[in-house]
Scaffold this active site. Structure first.
Site, PDB file in Angstrom:
ATOM      1  N   GLU A 129      12.649   8.806 -16.161  1.00 40.38           N
ATOM      2  CA  GLU A 129      11.715   9.289 -15.597  1.00 40.38           C
ATOM      3  C   GLU A 129      11.016  10.864 -16.782  1.00 40.38           C
ATOM      4  O   GLU A 129       9.239  10.933 -16.589  1.00 40.38           O
ATOM      5  CB  GLU A 129      12.311  10.566 -14.986  1.00 40.38           C
ATOM      6  CG  GLU A 129      12.981   9.810 -13.018  1.00 40.38           C
ATOM      7  CD  GLU A 129      10.978   8.849 -12.778  1.00 40.38           C
ATOM      8  OE1 GLU A 129      10.371   9.332 -13.055  1.00 40.38           O
ATOM      9  OE2 GLU A 129      11.793   7.510 -11.965  1.00 40.38           O
ATOM     10  N   CYS A 146      -2.090  -0.853  -4.844  1.00 41.03           N
ATOM     11  CA  CYS A 146      -3.391   0.150  -4.524  1.00 41.03           C
ATOM     12  C   CYS A 146      -3.478   0.547  -5.576  1.00 41.03           C
ATOM     13  O   CYS A 146      -3.342   1.889  -5.883  1.00 41.03           O
ATOM     14  CB  CYS A 146      -2.337   0.300  -2.967  1.00 41.03           C
ATOM     15  SG  CYS A 146      -3.486   1.445  -2.741  1.00 41.03           S
ATOM     16  N   CYS A 182      -6.901  -4.876  -1.923  1.00 41.85           N
ATOM     17  CA  CYS A 182      -5.742  -5.320  -0.238  1.00 41.85           C
ATOM     18  C   CYS A 182      -5.817  -6.455   0.597  1.00 41.85           C
ATOM     19  O   CYS A 182      -5.007  -6.697   0.937  1.00 41.85           O
ATOM     20  CB  CYS A 182      -7.599  -4.587   0.214  1.00 41.85           C
ATOM     21  SG  CYS A 182      -7.402  -2.696  -0.132  1.00 41.85           S
ATOM     22  N   CYS A 204      -2.201  -7.046  -0.210  1.00 41.17           N
ATOM     23  CA  CYS A 204      -1.228  -6.230  -0.267  1.00 41.17           C
ATOM     24  C   CYS A 204      -0.703  -6.183   1.029  1.00 41.17           C
ATOM     25  O   CYS A 204      -0.809  -6.094   1.976  1.00 41.17           O
ATOM     26  CB  CYS A 204      -2.222  -4.844   0.306  1.00 41.17           C
ATOM     27  SG  CYS A 204      -1.491  -3.228   0.760  1.00 41.17           S
ATOM     28  N   CYS A 238      -3.067   0.470   7.457  1.00 43.90           N
ATOM     29  CA  CYS A 238      -4.369   1.182   6.354  1.00 43.90           C
ATOM     30  C   CYS A 238      -5.435   2.248   7.322  1.00 43.90           C
ATOM     31  O   CYS A 238      -6.386   0.567   7.223  1.00 43.90           O
ATOM     32  CB  CYS A 238      -4.533   0.497   4.979  1.00 43.90           C
ATOM     33  SG  CYS A 238      -5.483   1.094   3.801  1.00 43.90           S
TER      34      CYS A 238
HETATM   35 FE1  SF4 Z   1      -4.140   0.504  -1.398  1.00 48.78          FE
HETATM   36 FE2  SF4 Z   1      -4.263   0.217   1.421  1.00 48.78          FE
HETATM   37 FE3  SF4 Z   1      -6.042  -1.313   0.252  1.00 48.78          FE
HETATM   38 FE4  SF4 Z   1      -3.242  -1.299   0.442  1.00 48.78          FE
HETATM   39  S1  SF4 Z   1      -4.610  -2.060   2.147  1.00 48.78           S
HETATM   40  S2  SF4 Z   1      -4.270  -1.132  -1.321  1.00 48.78           S
HETATM   41  S3  SF4 Z   1      -2.438   0.758   0.657  1.00 48.78           S
HETATM   42  S4  SF4 Z   1      -6.121   0.741   0.416  1.00 48.78           S
END
Ligand code: SF4
Length: 481
Positions: free
Chosen positions: A65, A221, A228, A231, A237
């Site tokens: 870290e 993200c 997206c 995701c 979201c």
């Molecule tokens: Fe980021 Fe939302 Fe896109 Fe997922 S859907 S990558 S959380 S902006």
């Protein structure tokens, strides 16, 4: 173009920016499944996952870290492996010298991190009987350089504590998931992010959960190219919803529909306002939404403080055998303890007098006689960006005869040493100094490759008035005869 956000007060936070219990469960499940299937194998993760000794786990996560602050994962991997093979335990690190620690750290920058690791190791061994503190607050209190984020990461990943983490990646993911459009550095936003992180963390797998959010921010993200379509959290979201609607708003009713919760269970006074609460401190204002940015409307940053411009001269004093002269910086302050070329601060008000000032300071600070100092050759400008400083180095080279003149080390430094290139490269030095050496070597290579035309040779700074080094010594030799 994104305008600067207003600062926020902690007065009102709309329901849109929180997670309901069904959302929390869904998010944990989706995120951990994605992490299990896709996470990167990293050496500190393997130690945290397989090592039985809690102190070894805490030590590995702590080192990783500290290294990861301001540095990319890809760069840290080899440094971490080298570090752990040299000092496998906190006890081993406590016995190292600061010079050795700086040498292994060399190239990672921000050397205060290495110093704090060393100080922390000594403290764990001397004051804590070799045992790492067992929770976030004690880690923050006891270990130098460990703040809320690092303490939370060690506590959750290495020690299994159920505490959330917030770093740049987590901020971005949360801001997008919950449509948080207030300045991300404002205190009310910071507090809200920490409360979300603590609410979301999975009590069964706190370390994995925290790493999963950070990993999602680093790989899916991302700041500029969020993916997206792949995701796992897309259905939760708010930013994605807004970008798809092509509107400057997301209805709370449609938001709750997304996670299968009936709007009837929500306070009607909130539902009727499709932009969350009109007075909500965390919302992105309608006038601030830029449809060309899509989800990248979040997060929003306050205005950056302008970095300071500084200029200094760096003079490479070199002997015929190739050795160069270095000084060691003081024990405290910026770049503490590191070796560097002699440097002279230059102020912009006196730019026309810089050359004169360099000659004078070489003479006054390093005892290099004026007749030598004027023979330096300008190599190039080298720019290096520190966190708040844009530093320009005006690099000069000055070839000296063996031991003549004798260079004196100014008292502000810890000491001085003539070193070969190899000795310098393996000593504790900064990236900026390595960059300077590279500039000098590349200029020497160019000069070798290009045969100088008559009358176009590199000239010393004060060539019109000064003799070259060989002229100087020939003249001296003749006089002595
Ligand atoms: Fe980021 Fe939302 Fe896109 Fe997922 S859907 S990558 S959380 S902006």
């Amino acid at each position: 173009m994104v305008k600067a956000s207003k600062s926020v007060s902690p007065a009102v936070i709309g329901l849109l920016h929180k997670f309901s219990e069904p959302e929390v469960s869904l998010l944990r499940e989706k995120l951990l499944s994605h992490y299990d299937a896709n996470h990167r194998i990293l050496p500190w993760r393997s130690i945290a996952a397989t090592e039985d000794d809690r102190n070894k786990r805490a030590y590995a996560v702590w080192v990783s870290e500290m290294m990861l602050q301001q540095t990319q994962v890809a760069t840290v991997i080899s440094y971490f492996e080298k570090w752990i093979s040299k000092w496998p335990t906190v006890a081993d690190l406590s016995k190292a010298t600061l010079e050795e620690v700086n040498q292994v750290w060399a190239g990672l920058g921000y050397y205060s991190r290495a110093r704090r690791l060393h100080e922390g190791a000594v403290k764990v061994m001397d004051d804590l009987d070799g045992e790492f503190p067992s929770d976030r607050d004690s880690l923050v209190e006891q270990l130098p350089g460990v703040g809320r984020y690092t303490g939370s990461a060690i506590a959750s990943i290495a020690l299994g504590s159920c505490v959330g983490v917030v770093d740049g990646n987590v901020n971005r993911v949360m801001a997008r998931l919950r449509g948080i459009g207030a300045d991300i550095s404002a205190q009310a936003t910071v507090d809200h992010m920490w409360s979300l992180a603590d609410q979301l963390v999975d009590p069964e797998r706190p370390g994995d959960f925290n790493q999963a959010v950070m990993e999602l921010g680093a790989t899916v993200c991302t700041p500029k190219t969020p993916s997206c379509s792949t995701c796992p959290l897309q259905s939760l979201c708010v930013a994605y919803r807004r970008s798809q609607d092509g509107q400057q708003k997301t209805s709370i009713s449609s938001h709750f529909k997304m996670v299968g919760k009936s709007k009837d269970k929500v306070d009607e006074s909130l539902v009727k306002d499709i932009e969350c609460l009109p007075e909500c401190d965390l919302c992105l204002r309608k006038e601030d939404w830029d449809s060309s940015l899509g989800v990248q409307n979040y997060p929003r940053k306050g205005q950056k403080t302008q970095s300071r411009q500084e200029t200094s001269a760096v003079v490479i004093l070199q002997r015929p055998n190739g050795q160069m002269y270095f000084v060691q910086r003081p024990k405290t302050g910026l770049l503490a303890n590191l070796w560097e070329f002699p440097s002279i601060a230059l102020t912009s008000e006196e730019e026309s007098q810089w050359e004169e000032s360099i000659t004078q300071q070489l003479q006054e600070d390093f005892a290099v006689p004026q007749s030598y100092a004027c023979l330096r050759i300008f190599v190039s400008d080298v720019l290096h960006i520190f966190s708040h400083i844009r530093q320009t180095y005006k690099v000069y080279k000055l070839s000296l005869d063996d031991k003549k003149p004798e260079v004196i080390c100014p008292s502000k430094y810890q000491g001085s040493q003539w070193m070969t290139r190899e000795e310098f490269m393996s000593s504790a030095t900064s990236t900026a100094m390595k960059k300077i050496l590279k500039a000098v070597e590349s200029s020497e290579q160019k000069a070798k490759d290009k045969k100088p035309k008559r009358g176009k040779e590199e000239k010393p700074v004060d060539a019109k008035k000064q003799k070259t080094i060989s002229q100087f010594f020939n003249a001296s030799a003749k006089k002595q005869k």
